[in-house]
Write an enzyme that holds these catalytic residues in place. Structure first.
Site, mmCIF file in Angstrom:
data_model
loop_
_atom_site.group_PDB
_atom_site.id
_atom_site.type_symbol
_atom_site.label_atom_id
_atom_site.label_comp_id
_atom_site.label_asym_id
_atom_site.label_seq_id
_atom_site.Cartn_x
_atom_site.Cartn_y
_atom_site.Cartn_z
ATOM 1 N N ALA A 298 0.844 -1.191 0.000
ATOM 2 C CA ALA A 298 0.000 0.000 0.000
ATOM 3 C C ALA A 298 0.884 1.247 0.000
ATOM 4 O O ALA A 298 1.969 1.243 0.582
ATOM 5 C CB ALA A 298 -0.878 -0.010 1.245
ATOM 6 N N GLY B 23 0.660 -5.088 0.810
ATOM 7 C CA GLY B 23 -0.466 -5.229 -0.114
ATOM 8 C C GLY B 23 -0.076 -5.949 -1.397
ATOM 9 O O GLY B 23 -0.915 -6.605 -2.022
ATOM 10 N N GLU C 148 4.309 -5.114 7.258
ATOM 11 C CA GLU C 148 3.490 -4.028 7.799
ATOM 12 C C GLU C 148 3.885 -3.614 9.215
ATOM 13 O O GLU C 148 3.839 -2.431 9.552
ATOM 14 C CB GLU C 148 2.001 -4.418 7.774
ATOM 15 C CG GLU C 148 1.342 -4.296 6.398
ATOM 16 C CD GLU C 148 1.515 -5.528 5.525
ATOM 17 O OE1 GLU C 148 2.382 -6.375 5.833
ATOM 18 O OE2 GLU C 148 0.784 -5.654 4.527
ATOM 19 N N GLU D 268 -0.334 -9.440 -0.581
ATOM 20 C CA GLU D 268 -1.754 -9.794 -0.412
ATOM 21 C C GLU D 268 -2.435 -9.976 -1.772
ATOM 22 O O GLU D 268 -3.293 -10.846 -1.935
ATOM 23 C CB GLU D 268 -2.450 -8.728 0.437
ATOM 24 C CG GLU D 268 -2.038 -8.842 1.915
ATOM 25 C CD GLU D 268 -2.470 -7.666 2.769
ATOM 26 O OE1 GLU D 268 -2.291 -6.511 2.321
ATOM 27 O OE2 GLU D 268 -2.985 -7.888 3.882
HETATM 28 N N1 3HC Z 1 4.573 3.474 0.025
HETATM 29 C C1 3HC Z 1 4.990 4.647 -0.483
HETATM 30 N N2 3HC Z 1 6.212 4.823 -1.041
HETATM 31 C C2 3HC Z 1 7.017 3.757 -1.089
HETATM 32 C C3 3HC Z 1 6.642 2.501 -0.575
HETATM 33 C C4 3HC Z 1 5.349 2.376 0.005
HETATM 34 N N3 3HC Z 1 4.878 1.211 0.487
HETATM 35 N N4 3HC Z 1 7.658 1.640 -0.760
HETATM 36 C C5 3HC Z 1 8.638 2.333 -1.369
HETATM 37 N N5 3HC Z 1 8.247 3.608 -1.571
HETATM 38 C C6 3HC Z 1 9.013 4.677 -2.225
HETATM 39 C C7 3HC Z 1 10.207 5.123 -1.394
HETATM 40 O O1 3HC Z 1 9.832 6.104 -0.464
HETATM 41 C C8 3HC Z 1 11.139 5.667 -2.459
HETATM 42 O O2 3HC Z 1 10.657 6.937 -2.815
HETATM 43 P P1 3HC Z 1 11.667 8.078 -3.295
HETATM 44 O O3 3HC Z 1 12.342 7.545 -4.512
HETATM 45 O O4 3HC Z 1 10.796 9.238 -3.515
HETATM 46 O O5 3HC Z 1 12.599 8.270 -2.137
HETATM 47 C C9 3HC Z 1 10.875 4.726 -3.643
HETATM 48 O O6 3HC Z 1 9.591 4.150 -3.409
HETATM 49 C C10 3HC Z 1 11.892 3.614 -3.782
HETATM 50 O O7 3HC Z 1 11.994 2.946 -2.541
HETATM 51 P P2 3HC Z 1 13.419 2.500 -1.966
HETATM 52 O O8 3HC Z 1 14.374 3.627 -2.087
HETATM 53 O O9 3HC Z 1 13.182 1.909 -0.637
HETATM 54 O O10 3HC Z 1 13.822 1.408 -3.042
HETATM 55 P P3 3HC Z 1 14.511 -0.002 -2.811
HETATM 56 O O11 3HC Z 1 14.603 -0.644 -4.135
HETATM 57 O O12 3HC Z 1 15.743 0.156 -1.984
HETATM 58 O O13 3HC Z 1 13.493 -0.848 -1.902
HETATM 59 C C11 3HC Z 1 11.361 -1.791 -1.287
HETATM 60 C C12 3HC Z 1 12.243 -1.191 -2.421
HETATM 61 C C13 3HC Z 1 12.009 -3.103 -0.807
HETATM 62 C C14 3HC Z 1 10.013 -2.059 -1.862
HETATM 63 C C15 3HC Z 1 11.308 -0.802 -0.098
HETATM 64 O O14 3HC Z 1 10.954 0.467 -0.593
HETATM 65 C C16 3HC Z 1 10.312 -1.152 0.970
HETATM 66 O O15 3HC Z 1 10.611 -1.956 1.824
HETATM 67 N N6 3HC Z 1 9.109 -0.550 0.934
HETATM 68 C C17 3HC Z 1 8.122 -0.667 1.969
HETATM 69 C C18 3HC Z 1 7.430 -2.010 1.904
HETATM 70 C C19 3HC Z 1 6.322 -2.071 2.929
HETATM 71 O O16 3HC Z 1 6.539 -1.861 4.100
HETATM 72 N N7 3HC Z 1 5.115 -2.392 2.461
HETATM 73 C C20 3HC Z 1 3.975 -2.478 3.307
HETATM 74 C C21 3HC Z 1 3.157 -1.239 3.168
HETATM 75 S S1 3HC Z 1 1.744 -1.248 4.232
HETATM 76 C C22 3HC Z 1 0.623 -2.219 3.413
HETATM 77 O O17 3HC Z 1 0.913 -2.738 2.372
HETATM 78 C C23 3HC Z 1 -0.727 -2.350 4.051
HETATM 79 C C24 3HC Z 1 -1.550 -3.379 3.380
HETATM 80 O O18 3HC Z 1 -1.489 -4.570 4.106
HETATM 81 C C25 3HC Z 1 -2.978 -2.930 3.267
#
Ligand code: 3HC
Length: 686
Positions: free
Chosen positions: A61, A100, A123, A103
């Protein structure tokens, strides 16, 4: 268009296309709903292949949306429709399929991943629980124990591990092609994950997961809530449990912990070269010299080797050469043992390293970093020798923790080449890198420092020159406040326990024992000449060093470590503190844990605002990154300045002023703190 669709024969392709990592925001969810409508209306489809464009399947998400209200269409609706669709969906996963994203894959009838994909439900690391069925579908698919491990820790697994767990059905280097090849009959017999029975109960596994979450993610709410939800999957129907999951997800999303964890997630990603350096081209680094092969130098050397950079390690004598080689060998062996690298990677690192006493080797290098003894004379001599050997266009860096980068640069013919690169021990593991800009440091040197940080996968934070830069300067105030509380009434263990309760992994005294009391002692002797004579000086730590209590490495420091093992409180310390209090004519009194926490944290905040005011740090978020990534400030509190904002500058000033009644020198409020309060601003405001 965030979601692209196309038809090829009986196959529908649905591709997420939201650079860079396909975070799923409102438009993407709507795009998926539109794709579902299209698929359901298309006659004669046999399969839908869901994939991600670019470098990931989907990062989950879009966390940027979490500050506002949840916007329809919601992800659970998308997931439910994919699962119920009369045409089977196949997830073709490469790169990250997280949160997500995972999921969505779980809603598909079949999953194919690349071996190096990263699949999981992280998450809890953002302070929430999965919000689109993850806590219910994952345990149905992989069983209770692996689901507990993955969801409660937030750690993703590789494609290979996912296959072993049966989280994916197949591995392929080209998952979209492989998805086209999946046998139609096999596909039609696959059962939707939501229709699988709940996992078998396992009270022991649940208890162990709760225990581990309380220990490893102390103070955090989300992991425990996630475990409760996973437990529901054993007995509760999917729909009911998913409704509870959604409710908890939405509630946690707006909570303080989720806000703090989101803040630090984005602050870490914003840690990069400042905008004014964007047009400066960094130098290419393929060969580096590291001077000094002690713990720090060896760690730095290994970090470079890990990034594919050839390293020449310079030591002063044959004994030093042997010790340095041994130090790097130890790190390689430990990395092998932990499975971080394989034998081929270890051999590659060994082959890319040379250890020598001969500075002539520096002629071949693109940069040099000095990690020698923390003495101005030693460092100046090292740089004199390096400059004599190296090409004039190469970067020179010092890993000093405290010394004046300008004074080091003064011996150079071209001081613009010198930058501070302050690594944290162990240098190959700790993410933080303070990039210190001296008065003469050129933009090119800085840009190269930032590019190098990126290559080493570090979190770079720009710092100005002062005693201790950002992190150690704040640390000095933290320790000073702790020593004051100790002198005035508490024991080191009471102070440590209070800070552990605040969220640190260990308190200030145990941390000193671990790093050794002698380094800080030497530093205090260096500062003797310039210390403000009006500032209270507490000599207890000096007495410790004079009595040989140097910390864990000698078996005794603030605590005793019988047999080199766990720490034991030492009543001798209490006598020593009482004695010093008598000398200082201090009436000791008891401090509550909350008061200890307040004093230590406010002392840091006040100093941090001074650091901002002087331009030593560029932003409050940079200080958050430094305190979390380098100094153990609890991540779920978002970093020092984010925490300060949760208190509010007004409340901070009020308490600092109250403490200033006791000690006007140590607690003098910074000008910035007063200005923020007058302007009604927060620390995060630019
Ligand atoms: N939401 C918003 N922005 C995100 C994002 C997310 N979930 N994941 C990554 N981004 C953005 C980063 O902020 C970054 O933005 P920028 O270029 O403006 O700085 C860009 O995407 C690239 O991210 P990274 O620099 O971290 O790139 P990497 O290749 O090093 O890593 C990744 C990629 C492994 C996907 C890492 O970004 C990550 O771990 N992201 C978060 C994953 C996460 O926690 N997901 C769960 C979200 S909550 C959810 O899904 C709820 C659901 O259950 C309903």
């Amino acid at each position: 268009m965030p979601v692209k669709t196309r038809r090829e024969g009986t196959t529908a392709h649905v591709t997420l296309d939201v650079p860079p990592v396909n975070a799923i925001g409102r438009e993407t969810r709507q795009g998926l709903i539109d794709a579902l409508d299209w698929v359901e209306a298309e006659p004669g489809l046999e399969r839908v292949i869901l994939a991600g464009a670019g470098r990931a399947f989907a990062a989950g998400a879009d966390a940027r949306e979490f500050d506002g209200p949840a916007l329809a269409p919601h992800l659970p609706e998308v997931v439910a429709r994919i699962e119920a669709c009369h045409v089977p969906w196949i997830a073709a996963v490469h790169g990250a399929a997280l949160g997500g994203g995972c999921e969505l894959a779980l809603a598909c009838r079949y999953r194919i991943a690349t071996p190096d994909a990263s699949i999981g439900l992280p998450e809890v690391t953002l302070g929430v629980v999965p919000g689109a069925g993850g806590t219910q579908r994952l345990p149905r698919l992989v069983g209770l124990k692996p689901a507990l491990e993955m969801i409660a820790t937030g750690k993703p697994v590789s494609g290979e591990t996912a296959l072993a767990l049966r989280l994916v059905d197949e591995l392929a280097e080209e998952p979209v092609f492989a998805a086209e090849e999946v046998n139609h009959e096999l596909l039609s017999t696959m059962v939707a994950v939501g229709d699988l029975p709940g996992p078998a109960g396992d009270d022991e596994a649940l208890a162990a997961a709760r225990e581990a979450a309380r220990r490893r993610m102390r103070g955090q709410i989300a992991p425990l809530r996630a475990i409760d939800l996973i437990e529901m999957s054993i007995t509760e129907p999917l729909a009911e449990a998913q409704a509870v999951e959604r409710e908890i997800f939405l509630k946690l999303r707006t909570g303080a912990q989720a806000k703090a964890l989101r803040h630090i997630f984005f602050a870490e990603r914003a840690a990069r070269a400042p905008d004014w350096l964007r047009d400066t081209v960094p130098a290419e680094i393929s060969r580096a010299v590291v001077v000094g092969g002690g713990t720090m130098g060896a760690g730095i050397a290994y970090a470079f080797l890990n990034a594919g950079i050839f390293v020449d390690l310079i030591e002063t004598d044959a004994e030093g050469v042997a010790r340095a080689q041994g130090n790097v060998d130890k790190i390689i062996a430990a990395s092998l043992k932990r499975g971080l690298i394989d034998e081929a990677a270890a051999a590659k690192r060994r082959a890319a390293l040379s250890v020598t006493q001969d500075y002539a080797i520096a002629r071949e290098a693109d940069m040099a970093i000095e990690a020698a003894f923390e003495s101005m004379a030693v460092k100046q001599e090292v740089f004199g020798r390096l400059e004599a050997e190296m090409r004039p266009d190469t970067l020179l860096a010092t890993n000093t923790s405290y010394l004046d980068v300008n004074e080091i640069a003064a011996v150079l013919g071209d001081p613009s080449r010198l930058v501070g690169l302050h690594f944290f021990a162990p240098a190959h593991i700790m993410k933080l890198l303070e990039i210190v800009r001296g008065d003469a440091t050129s933009d090119a040197a800085l840009a190269t420092g930032f590019a190098l940080a990126r290559r080493l996968r570090k979190l770079p934070v720009l710092a100005g020159v002062c005693d201790g830069f950002i992190g150690n300067r704040i640390l000095a105030r933290y320790r000073e406040a702790a020593d004051t509380v100790m002198l005035e009434g508490s024991t080191p263990w009471e102070i440590d326990a209070a800070m552990v309760a605040f969220g640190y992994a260990m308190g200030p005294y145990e941390a000193q024992d671990l790093s050794g009391l002698d380094i800080a002692f030497a530093n205090r002797r260096r500062q003797d000449a310039t210390r403000d004579p009006n500032r209270r000086y507490i000599p207890i730590a000096d007495r410790m060093v004079n009595e040989g209590r140097l910390g864990k490495k000698v078996g005794v420091g603030w605590y005793r470590y019988p047999g080199g093992g766990g720490k034991v409180m030492d009543p001798l310390i209490e006598d020593l503190v009482r004695e010093e209090a008598r000398f200082a004519k201090v009436d000791r009194r008891a401090f509550e844990p909350g008061e200890i926490q307040e004093r230590l944290v406010l002392a840091m905040i006040n100093e941090a605002t001074r650091i901002l005011e002087e331009g030593i740090a560029q932003t409050a978020a940079d200080i958050d990154v430094v305190t979390v990534a380098g100094y153990g400030f609890p991540r779920w509190r978002g970093g020092l300045m984010h925490y300060a904002d949760t208190l509010g500058p007004k409340a901070v000033l009020k308490r600092v002023e109250a403490f200033a009644q006791e000690d006007p020198v140590a607690w003098k409020p910074s000008g910035l703190l007063r200005r923020l309060v007058d302007a009604g601003k927060t620390f995060a405001d630019p």
